[in-house]
Design an enzyme around this catalytic site. Sequence first.
Site, short mmCIF file in Angstrom:
data_model
loop_
_atom_site.label_atom_id
_atom_site.label_comp_id
_atom_site.label_asym_id
_atom_site.label_seq_id
_atom_site.Cartn_x
_atom_site.Cartn_y
_atom_site.Cartn_z
N THR A 26 0.96 -1.52 0.08
CA THR A 26 -0.08 0.00 0.15
C THR A 26 0.86 1.17 0.04
O THR A 26 0.37 2.35 0.21
CB THR A 26 -0.78 -0.02 1.32
N ALA B 205 5.74 6.01 9.83
CA ALA B 205 4.28 5.58 9.11
C ALA B 205 4.61 5.78 7.51
O ALA B 205 4.95 7.14 7.28
CB ALA B 205 3.30 5.76 9.91
N LYS B 206 3.75 5.11 6.80
CA LYS B 206 3.85 5.68 5.42
C LYS B 206 2.95 6.98 5.39
O LYS B 206 3.38 7.72 4.57
CB LYS B 206 2.97 4.47 4.63
N ARG B 207 1.79 6.81 6.09
CA ARG B 207 1.07 7.93 6.12
C ARG B 207 1.66 9.21 6.47
O ARG B 207 1.30 10.38 6.13
CB ARG B 207 -0.27 7.73 6.92
N GLY C 89 4.50 10.18 6.12
CA GLY C 89 5.52 10.43 5.05
C GLY C 89 7.17 10.12 5.50
O GLY C 89 7.80 10.79 5.14
#
Length: 276
Positions: free
Chosen positions: A12, A247-249, A251
């Site tokens: 994702t 976290a990916k979200r 950044g």
Amino acid sequence: MQPVTRFAPSPTGYLHLGHAFSALDAWSRARSAGGRFLLRIEDIDRTRCRPEFDTGIIEDLTWLGLDWDGEVRRQSAHFADYQAAIEKLQALGVIYPCFCTRKDIAGAQSAPHGPDGPLYPGTCRTLPADIAVARMATGSPYALRLDTGRATALAGNLSFREESLGTVAAAPEQLGDVVLARREIPCSYHLCVTVDDALQGVTLVTRAIDLLPATHIHRLLQALLGLPTPDYAHHPLLTDEAGARLAKRAGAPTLRSIREAGGTAENTRKMAGFPR
Ligand code: GLU
């Protein structure tokens, strides 16, 4: 016994340093003990997974210097395995369809909080079967939930071995009646992970500490499905300088961006704390 470990990312987004840590942890535990290291791509949620992230995972891990044993297992190719598990749980009478929306659940007065947010208040648990079947037939969106209370009563006292915590008594009720499948996504993280770890012969599950509550549910599912219980080692989450979780979200810098900026695999492994 030589351990069989695995790294199980979801495609994702691109991998960041936290993933590098997780992958290196699983890989080095297997390699240092003459065991096996497996790669599994958790791509069940077709609305969030993208092929370029799948390719990116393979490229980034290869660049980091990791190798894995056997074929990569992609969950999207194994729906029949998860369906068989759902049917087994259905036969045990520990699954029920739930028609509540997220809004219904968030607005429910009695919803207690669990480690992952509000627990499902159980609204549909007592829905008569004929009404549930009729609603499913009309095409209403639904989720199949585990009746965790009933399942726990059926399975009895359970425990698992955790590297830092020792023997842990399973307390699956802390996550409530978790979703095991949805009309549009025929199996959830909890179900697929439990089935796959068993089918792949994983003996040591290594993953971040934020998944410790999930382990309690996985232990229960293992008991219900007659699957073996691996050992567990939950590692701390990597944080940035400000102490925020990578976290990916949020950044977090991706391995790809580190590489494009001229970073080497050796330095990246060091940044992730390897070799340790
Ligand atoms: N696919 C999960 C994730 O990317 C990890 C699953 C696991 O290690 O159990 O967060």
